[in-house]
Write a protein that holds these residues in place. Structure first.
Motif, PDB file in Angstrom:
ATOM      1  N   PHE A 197       0.828  -1.203   0.000  1.00 56.04           N
ATOM      2  CA  PHE A 197       0.000   0.000   0.000  1.00 56.04           C
ATOM      3  C   PHE A 197       0.867   1.261   0.000  1.00 56.04           C
ATOM      4  N   LEU A 198       1.898   1.278   0.837  1.00 60.50           N
ATOM      5  CA  LEU A 198       2.760   2.463   0.914  1.00 60.50           C
ATOM      6  C   LEU A 198       3.501   2.700  -0.402  1.00 60.50           C
ATOM      7  N   THR A 199       3.920   1.611  -1.039  1.00 60.38           N
ATOM      8  CA  THR A 199       4.601   1.742  -2.332  1.00 60.38           C
ATOM      9  C   THR A 199       3.671   2.329  -3.382  1.00 60.38           C
ATOM     10  N   LEU A 200       2.436   1.827  -3.428  1.00 62.82           N
ATOM     11  CA  LEU A 200       1.465   2.338  -4.411  1.00 62.82           C
ATOM     12  C   LEU A 200       1.118   3.801  -4.136  1.00 62.82           C
ATOM     13  N   ILE A 201       0.999   4.141  -2.852  1.00 63.69           N
ATOM     14  CA  ILE A 201       0.709   5.539  -2.501  1.00 63.69           C
ATOM     15  C   ILE A 201       1.837   6.452  -2.954  1.00 63.69           C
ATOM     16  N   TRP A 202       3.064   6.014  -2.711  1.00 57.88           N
ATOM     17  CA  TRP A 202       4.229   6.827  -3.100  1.00 57.88           C
ATOM     18  C   TRP A 202       4.300   6.998  -4.610  1.00 57.88           C
ATOM     19  N   LEU A 203       4.076   5.908  -5.345  1.00 54.08           N
ATOM     20  CA  LEU A 203       4.109   5.993  -6.809  1.00 54.08           C
ATOM     21  C   LEU A 203       2.983   6.880  -7.335  1.00 54.08           C
ATOM     22  N   SER A 204       1.814   6.818  -6.692  1.00 50.18           N
ATOM     23  CA  SER A 204       0.687   7.661  -7.125  1.00 50.18           C
ATOM     24  C   SER A 204       0.994   9.141  -6.908  1.00 50.18           C
ATOM     25  N   ILE A 205       1.620   9.455  -5.769  1.00 54.88           N
ATOM     26  CA  ILE A 205       1.973  10.848  -5.490  1.00 54.88           C
ATOM     27  C   ILE A 205       3.020  11.346  -6.489  1.00 54.88           C
ATOM     28  N   LEU A 206       4.004  10.502  -6.788  1.00 53.56           N
ATOM     29  CA  LEU A 206       5.018  10.881  -7.776  1.00 53.56           C
ATOM     30  C   LEU A 206       4.381  11.115  -9.147  1.00 53.56           C
TER      31      LEU A 206
ATOM     32  N   ALA B 215       1.303  12.048  -9.736  1.00 54.28           N
ATOM     33  CA  ALA B 215       0.531  13.295  -9.686  1.00 54.28           C
ATOM     34  C   ALA B 215       1.443  14.501  -9.841  1.00 54.28           C
ATOM     35  N   PHE B 216       2.619  14.471  -9.177  1.00 54.94           N
ATOM     36  CA  PHE B 216       3.569  15.584  -9.295  1.00 54.94           C
ATOM     37  C   PHE B 216       4.150  15.679 -10.707  1.00 54.94           C
ATOM     38  N   ALA B 217       4.173  14.567 -11.430  1.00 53.47           N
ATOM     39  CA  ALA B 217       4.676  14.588 -12.810  1.00 53.47           C
ATOM     40  C   ALA B 217       3.694  15.273 -13.755  1.00 53.47           C
ATOM     41  N   SER B 218       2.472  15.578 -13.263  1.00 57.97           N
ATOM     42  CA  SER B 218       1.442  16.285 -14.024  1.00 57.97           C
ATOM     43  C   SER B 218       1.136  15.608 -15.363  1.00 57.97           C
ATOM     44  N   PRO B 219       0.589  14.407 -15.336  1.00 55.88           N
ATOM     45  CA  PRO B 219       0.209  13.752 -16.598  1.00 55.88           C
ATOM     46  C   PRO B 219      -0.897  14.528 -17.285  1.00 55.88           C
TER      47      PRO B 219
ATOM     48  N   ALA C  44      -3.088  23.604 -29.065  1.00 50.68           N
ATOM     49  CA  ALA C  44      -3.458  22.228 -28.763  1.00 50.68           C
ATOM     50  C   ALA C  44      -4.153  22.176 -27.408  1.00 50.68           C
ATOM     51  N   PRO C  45      -5.386  21.682 -27.351  1.00 48.42           N
ATOM     52  CA  PRO C  45      -6.093  21.591 -26.068  1.00 48.42           C
ATOM     53  C   PRO C  45      -5.426  20.571 -25.143  1.00 48.42           C
ATOM     54  N   VAL C  46      -5.300  20.915 -23.878  1.00 44.31           N
ATOM     55  CA  VAL C  46      -4.622  20.067 -22.894  1.00 44.31           C
ATOM     56  C   VAL C  46      -5.609  19.725 -21.776  1.00 44.31           C
ATOM     57  N   THR C  47      -5.692  18.430 -21.457  1.00 41.16           N
ATOM     58  CA  THR C  47      -6.517  17.966 -20.339  1.00 41.16           C
ATOM     59  C   THR C  47      -5.602  17.420 -19.251  1.00 41.16           C
ATOM     60  N   LEU C  48      -5.597  18.045 -18.086  1.00 44.14           N
ATOM     61  CA  LEU C  48      -4.741  17.609 -16.978  1.00 44.14           C
ATOM     62  C   LEU C  48      -5.343  16.384 -16.294  1.00 44.14           C
ATOM     63  N   LEU C  49      -4.467  15.447 -15.893  1.00 43.33           N
ATOM     64  CA  LEU C  49      -4.909  14.194 -15.284  1.00 43.33           C
ATOM     65  C   LEU C  49      -4.338  13.975 -13.888  1.00 43.33           C
TER      66      LEU C  49
ATOM     67  N   GLN D 112      -5.237  14.792 -11.031  1.00 47.80           N
ATOM     68  CA  GLN D 112      -6.188  14.540  -9.954  1.00 47.80           C
ATOM     69  C   GLN D 112      -6.486  13.046  -9.776  1.00 47.80           C
ATOM     70  N   TYR D 113      -6.310  12.254 -10.836  1.00 50.02           N
ATOM     71  CA  TYR D 113      -6.622  10.831 -10.731  1.00 50.02           C
ATOM     72  C   TYR D 113      -5.602  10.062  -9.886  1.00 50.02           C
ATOM     73  N   PRO D 114      -4.286  10.171 -10.150  1.00 47.74           N
ATOM     74  CA  PRO D 114      -3.340   9.498  -9.252  1.00 47.74           C
ATOM     75  C   PRO D 114      -3.367  10.069  -7.831  1.00 47.74           C
ATOM     76  N   LEU D 115      -3.679  11.376  -7.719  1.00 48.72           N
ATOM     77  CA  LEU D 115      -3.769  11.970  -6.385  1.00 48.72           C
ATOM     78  C   LEU D 115      -4.955  11.381  -5.618  1.00 48.72           C
ATOM     79  N   ALA D 116      -6.067  11.189  -6.319  1.00 47.07           N
ATOM     80  CA  ALA D 116      -7.236  10.576  -5.686  1.00 47.07           C
ATOM     81  C   ALA D 116      -6.952   9.121  -5.314  1.00 47.07           C
ATOM     82  N   LEU D 117      -6.207   8.419  -6.175  1.00 45.69           N
ATOM     83  CA  LEU D 117      -5.847   7.030  -5.875  1.00 45.69           C
ATOM     84  C   LEU D 117      -4.993   6.955  -4.609  1.00 45.69           C
ATOM     85  N   ALA D 118      -4.024   7.880  -4.477  1.00 46.00           N
ATOM     86  CA  ALA D 118      -3.175   7.899  -3.282  1.00 46.00           C
ATOM     87  C   ALA D 118      -4.014   8.142  -2.031  1.00 46.00           C
ATOM     88  N   LEU D 119      -4.991   9.030  -2.132  1.00 42.25           N
ATOM     89  CA  LEU D 119      -5.855   9.323  -0.989  1.00 42.25           C
ATOM     90  C   LEU D 119      -6.692   8.103  -0.601  1.00 42.25           C
ATOM     91  N   ILE D 120      -7.255   7.443  -1.607  1.00 36.30           N
ATOM     92  CA  ILE D 120      -8.086   6.264  -1.344  1.00 36.30           C
ATOM     93  C   ILE D 120      -7.251   5.141  -0.722  1.00 36.30           C
TER      94      ILE D 120
END
Length: 301
Positions: A43-52, A54-58, A269-274, A276-284
């Motif tokens: 769980f901690l590994t997945l949380i850390w990867l999700s936060i990373l 999110a910071f990478a701003s996909p 070029a239209p850009v859609t930021l993503l 929030q999804y890995p950030l939400a996964l880390a929170l969950i």
């Protein structure tokens, strides 16, 4: 990470030192390291990867779109003196005033100026601004509809109209500046002379196209074609005579050819930021981990 140090309660044994001496062993401080919990570690590994992540701003980058940029400033100065109320024009078999005919044809001209910034100036005895420079053609069309004959007085101040229109261009960085002047009369002789105003326009790189409305009667109160031709010539523009809606439409068609819509365009070029999804996964995952640990403590307790 180093082991977490925690103080715990212990039973004091009064014969500890004697036992230490008898056994020949020396007491030392130590640490108890618990075994890794595979579930918690995952769980901690997945949380850390999700936060990373999110910071990478996909983001998702869509297909490039063309973004229109302004081509030029286009000011329309129209005469709304009392003479524009003459019902000597005909549209679809019905007699209309000159101003109604001008408005109908002018509206079609405005719709085709996409990419330009347009402004409306109306004049009679004085000139006033009806709509400032804008790319919102719907606003220009609405403000044109809200105008009627006589709102600026009964005389025709052509020189004032040109001078006032030049003030609108001041401070603008665009090189292409065009003034369209429509009138059915002649200058009232008060204020700045039309020829002097045209020279000022030429110095400011403003091209003036003049359109004479109505009949050329040759009377002092009729259309002054010579002045309109002089204004256009001084500023590098052209003069048109419009005695009916068809001629006015032709004048606009020629004007579109003389001043074609040439605008710059850039790819957007239209850009859609993503993120929030890995950030939400880390929170969950964090909430689930806290819930699991809480349940484990209850079971042990």
């Amino acid at each position: 990470m180093p082991p977490l140090k925690q103080r715990k309660e212990a039973l004091k044994y009064p014969g500890f030192r004697e036992a230490e001496t008898a056994s020949g062993q020396k007491a030392s401080s130590g640490a108890w390291i618990s075994k890794r919990n595979i579930l918690q570690w995952s769980f901690l590994t997945l949380i850390w990867l999700s936060i990373l992540t999110a910071f990478a701003s996909p983001r998702i980058v869509g297909e490039p779109e063309m973004k229109v940029k302004t081509a030029r400033n286009f000011v329309i100065a129209a005469d709304i003196s009392f003479s524009m109320a003459n019902k000597d024009w005909e549209i679809d078999g019905e007699r209309v005033t000159r101003w109604e005919g001008v408005k109908q044809v002018l509206r079609q001209f405005i719709e085709k100026r996409e990419g330009d910034r347009l402004a409306l100036v109306f004049f009679g005895s004085n000139a006033y601004l009806q709509a400032p420079l804008t790319t919102e053609l719907d606003i220009i069309d609405f403000m044109l509809d809200e105008t009627d004959v006589g709102m600026a007085g009964q005389m025709t101040a052509i020189g004032k109209a040109i001078g006032y229109s030049l003030d609108i261009f001041n401070g603008d960085s665009l090189d292409q500046k065009v003034l369209l002047l429509l009138t059915d009369g002649q200058d009232d002789g008060r204020g700045i002379f039309p020829s002097d105003a045209a020279k000022m326009a030429a110095r400011d790189s403003v091209t003036i196209y003049t359109i004479g409305i109505g009949e050329t009667t040759g009377r002092n109160d009729g259309l002054d074609e010579e002045t309109l031709k002089q204004i256009a010539e001084i500023s590098g523009g052209e003069y048109f005579l419009a005695q009916d809606p068809e001629q006015l439409q032709q004048a606009y068609t020629t004007l579109n050819e003389l001043e074609p819509i040439e605008f710059e365009a850039e790819e957007n070029a239209p850009v859609t930021l993503l993120f929030q999804y890995p950030l939400a996964l880390a929170l969950i995952l964090g909430l689930l981990l806290a819930l699991i640990r809480g349940v484990q403590k209850l079971i042990k307790g």
